[in-house]
Motif scaffolding. Sequence first.
Motif, PDB file in Angstrom:
ATOM      1  N   CYS A 166       0.848  -1.189   0.000  1.00 25.44           N
ATOM      2  CA  CYS A 166       0.000   0.000   0.000  1.00 25.44           C
ATOM      3  C   CYS A 166       0.887   1.243   0.000  1.00 25.44           C
ATOM      4  O   CYS A 166       1.546   1.546   0.999  1.00 25.44           O
ATOM      5  N   VAL A 167       0.910   1.953  -1.095  1.00 30.77           N
ATOM      6  CA  VAL A 167       1.719   3.165  -1.227  1.00 30.77           C
ATOM      7  C   VAL A 167       0.909   4.248  -1.945  1.00 30.77           C
ATOM      8  O   VAL A 167      -0.111   3.963  -2.573  1.00 30.77           O
ATOM      9  N   ARG A 168       1.409   5.469  -1.824  1.00 33.86           N
ATOM     10  CA  ARG A 168       0.811   6.577  -2.562  1.00 33.86           C
ATOM     11  C   ARG A 168       1.342   6.561  -3.987  1.00 33.86           C
ATOM     12  O   ARG A 168       2.537   6.408  -4.226  1.00 33.86           O
ATOM     13  N   VAL A 169       0.440   6.718  -4.952  1.00 34.42           N
ATOM     14  CA  VAL A 169       0.825   6.752  -6.361  1.00 34.42           C
ATOM     15  C   VAL A 169       0.384   8.095  -6.945  1.00 34.42           C
ATOM     16  O   VAL A 169      -0.565   8.713  -6.459  1.00 34.42           O
ATOM     17  N   PRO A 170       1.063   8.575  -7.983  1.00 34.70           N
ATOM     18  CA  PRO A 170       0.686   9.865  -8.580  1.00 34.70           C
ATOM     19  C   PRO A 170      -0.703   9.815  -9.209  1.00 34.70           C
ATOM     20  O   PRO A 170      -1.128   8.799  -9.754  1.00 34.70           O
ATOM     21  N   ALA A 171      -1.403  10.921  -9.111  1.00 33.99           N
ATOM     22  CA  ALA A 171      -2.705  11.101  -9.758  1.00 33.99           C
ATOM     23  C   ALA A 171      -2.780  12.555 -10.221  1.00 33.99           C
ATOM     24  O   ALA A 171      -3.038  13.458  -9.425  1.00 33.99           O
ATOM     25  N   PHE A 207      -3.104  13.934   4.632  1.00 34.67           N
ATOM     26  CA  PHE A 207      -3.497  14.827   3.552  1.00 34.67           C
ATOM     27  C   PHE A 207      -2.681  16.120   3.591  1.00 34.67           C
ATOM     28  O   PHE A 207      -2.096  16.478   4.600  1.00 34.67           O
ATOM     29  N   ASP A 208      -2.687  16.786   2.466  1.00 37.90           N
ATOM     30  CA  ASP A 208      -2.085  18.106   2.342  1.00 37.90           C
ATOM     31  C   ASP A 208      -2.999  18.933   1.445  1.00 37.90           C
ATOM     32  O   ASP A 208      -4.102  18.490   1.100  1.00 37.90           O
ATOM     33  N   SER A 209      -2.579  20.108   1.061  1.00 38.14           N
ATOM     34  CA  SER A 209      -3.420  20.961   0.218  1.00 38.14           C
ATOM     35  C   SER A 209      -2.553  21.743  -0.755  1.00 38.14           C
ATOM     36  O   SER A 209      -1.362  21.956  -0.526  1.00 38.14           O
ATOM     37  N   PRO A 215     -10.222  33.342 -11.206  1.00 38.16           N
ATOM     38  CA  PRO A 215     -10.544  34.768 -11.428  1.00 38.16           C
ATOM     39  C   PRO A 215     -11.208  35.422 -10.227  1.00 38.16           C
ATOM     40  O   PRO A 215     -11.162  36.656 -10.085  1.00 38.16           O
ATOM     41  N   ASN A 216     -11.843  34.645  -9.341  1.00 41.25           N
ATOM     42  CA  ASN A 216     -12.597  35.223  -8.236  1.00 41.25           C
ATOM     43  C   ASN A 216     -11.901  35.085  -6.884  1.00 41.25           C
ATOM     44  O   ASN A 216     -11.997  35.973  -6.039  1.00 41.25           O
ATOM     45  N   LYS A 217     -11.208  33.979  -6.672  1.00 44.70           N
ATOM     46  CA  LYS A 217     -10.594  33.741  -5.363  1.00 44.70           C
ATOM     47  C   LYS A 217      -9.579  32.612  -5.499  1.00 44.70           C
ATOM     48  O   LYS A 217      -9.303  32.121  -6.593  1.00 44.70           O
ATOM     49  N   LEU A 218      -9.018  32.209  -4.360  1.00 45.94           N
ATOM     50  CA  LEU A 218      -8.117  31.070  -4.315  1.00 45.94           C
ATOM     51  C   LEU A 218      -8.883  29.836  -3.879  1.00 45.94           C
ATOM     52  O   LEU A 218      -9.610  29.863  -2.882  1.00 45.94           O
ATOM     53  N   ASP A 219      -8.736  28.763  -4.628  1.00 45.95           N
ATOM     54  CA  ASP A 219      -9.356  27.495  -4.273  1.00 45.95           C
ATOM     55  C   ASP A 219      -8.326  26.597  -3.617  1.00 45.95           C
ATOM     56  O   ASP A 219      -7.155  26.572  -4.006  1.00 45.95           O
ATOM     57  N   LEU A 220      -8.768  25.845  -2.617  1.00 50.26           N
ATOM     58  CA  LEU A 220      -7.912  24.917  -1.902  1.00 50.26           C
ATOM     59  C   LEU A 220      -8.238  23.497  -2.357  1.00 50.26           C
ATOM     60  O   LEU A 220      -9.387  23.055  -2.244  1.00 50.26           O
ATOM     61  N   VAL A 221      -7.245  22.800  -2.885  1.00 50.50           N
ATOM     62  CA  VAL A 221      -7.418  21.423  -3.370  1.00 50.50           C
ATOM     63  C   VAL A 221      -6.730  20.475  -2.403  1.00 50.50           C
ATOM     64  O   VAL A 221      -5.545  20.644  -2.098  1.00 50.50           O
ATOM     65  N   ARG A 222      -7.478  19.491  -1.922  1.00 49.27           N
ATOM     66  CA  ARG A 222      -6.896  18.527  -0.988  1.00 49.27           C
ATOM     67  C   ARG A 222      -6.122  17.459  -1.750  1.00 49.27           C
ATOM     68  O   ARG A 222      -6.598  16.937  -2.755  1.00 49.27           O
ATOM     69  N   THR A 223      -4.925  17.140  -1.263  1.00 47.78           N
ATOM     70  CA  THR A 223      -4.081  16.140  -1.897  1.00 47.78           C
ATOM     71  C   THR A 223      -3.769  15.026  -0.896  1.00 47.78           C
ATOM     72  O   THR A 223      -3.794  15.240   0.322  1.00 47.78           O
ATOM     73  N   VAL A 224      -3.462  13.851  -1.427  1.00 45.85           N
ATOM     74  CA  VAL A 224      -3.127  12.685  -0.599  1.00 45.85           C
ATOM     75  C   VAL A 224      -1.613  12.635  -0.426  1.00 45.85           C
ATOM     76  O   VAL A 224      -0.862  12.706  -1.401  1.00 45.85           O
ATOM     77  N   GLU A 225      -1.165  12.493   0.823  1.00 46.81           N
ATOM     78  CA  GLU A 225       0.259  12.448   1.124  1.00 46.81           C
ATOM     79  C   GLU A 225       0.731  11.048   1.519  1.00 46.81           C
ATOM     80  O   GLU A 225       1.866  10.678   1.258  1.00 46.81           O
ATOM     81  N   ALA A 226      -0.114  10.269   2.190  1.00 44.72           N
ATOM     82  CA  ALA A 226       0.301   8.934   2.645  1.00 44.72           C
ATOM     83  C   ALA A 226      -0.902   8.015   2.647  1.00 44.72           C
ATOM     84  O   ALA A 226      -2.058   8.447   2.783  1.00 44.72           O
ATOM     85  N   CYS A 227      -0.634   6.715   2.488  1.00 45.00           N
ATOM     86  CA  CYS A 227      -1.681   5.700   2.451  1.00 45.00           C
ATOM     87  C   CYS A 227      -1.307   4.543   3.380  1.00 45.00           C
ATOM     88  O   CYS A 227      -0.133   4.260   3.599  1.00 45.00           O
TER      89      CYS A 227
END
Length: 327
Positions: A166-171, A207-209, A215-227
């Motif tokens: 079980c590992v983190r893989v790129p997406a 998780f990380d972000s 154009p309107n604001k900054l969006d925060l995208v959640r990313t996976v760091e560990a599995c």
Amino acid sequence: MRFLLLENHFTWSHKYYENCVVHKDKTTAVLSKHAEHRNLFALRACCRRQAHYVYIGQDISGSPVNVDVGMCRTHCGAVPSGALPETGTQQGYSKHSSMLEYLRSKRVRVREPSTNTERPGQTPSCGLNHNCAPTGMRVQRVLLFEGPREVEVIVDCQCENKLNECVRVPAVKTYFFETPYEKVIDVGSCATVKGSPDGFSCVPTKFDSALVTTPNKLDLVRTVEACELKESCYRVPYVEYYYEMVYHADGVKEEKLKEIDVGRCLGGCTTGNRCLLRSPSDSEVCHLWAERPTNSCLPLGYDSHMFLNQHGQIRTVLSISSCLCQS
């Protein structure tokens, strides 16, 4: 003289054996090289993106909105419909009671979409140790009558390795595609593990972000760091900070920052297949779903943390220690 003949025979046999070994090594190298090319072809060409339209709602004008989200399908080694030859027209419709029934059956077969089913016992298109999976996604924003919605669209597909751990893989996902704010982010995902125990799966635990400029604001995208390999309902860390007042033995009061891992429960608890009636032409389309009470991944145990806040009052914060599926 006899000894000399035997020695010459041995020398000739030894040279012939060496030539055979060298020839065999060259042949093996050529075959392995050919196999590598064939595997490379399979990795690239035998796993392709196919169109897959999904209805997501109505736009602000009331018109239906269908988005091609795509799907990854293998097609090498498939048996196309109608590929099996018939040994004559009479044998083709002799099973039917009339010519009209035979023509009707042919029309039904033509209407049914061809499915890429591989022959029994044949090596899958991607190989035994690969899966046909997306290699790139695009996040498409659609304005619906109920409000804006994000839809993930598959861009391309490729055979990916099946992992044993079980590992983190790129997406990789592309946001604001074909706009001045286009940005590519590796949000990460958890690998599909071969031979994982029943009830366990490779799930994100850290998780990380990442920030995406709009154009309107900054969006925060959640990313996976560990599995980690966990059950379907599991606990993940979730840290919160509080101000704590501490009184020392000499009477000095100090304000400190207190860190508490309160935790969160993640995962799904619905088991089994709720589909009662599937489409005869497309097994992924369900016409009738069974009504079943949904289970939730809820806290099972908790810990209590007590401290003095900035106003000198006792503050109690509960943290999740374990999670369990409950009705």
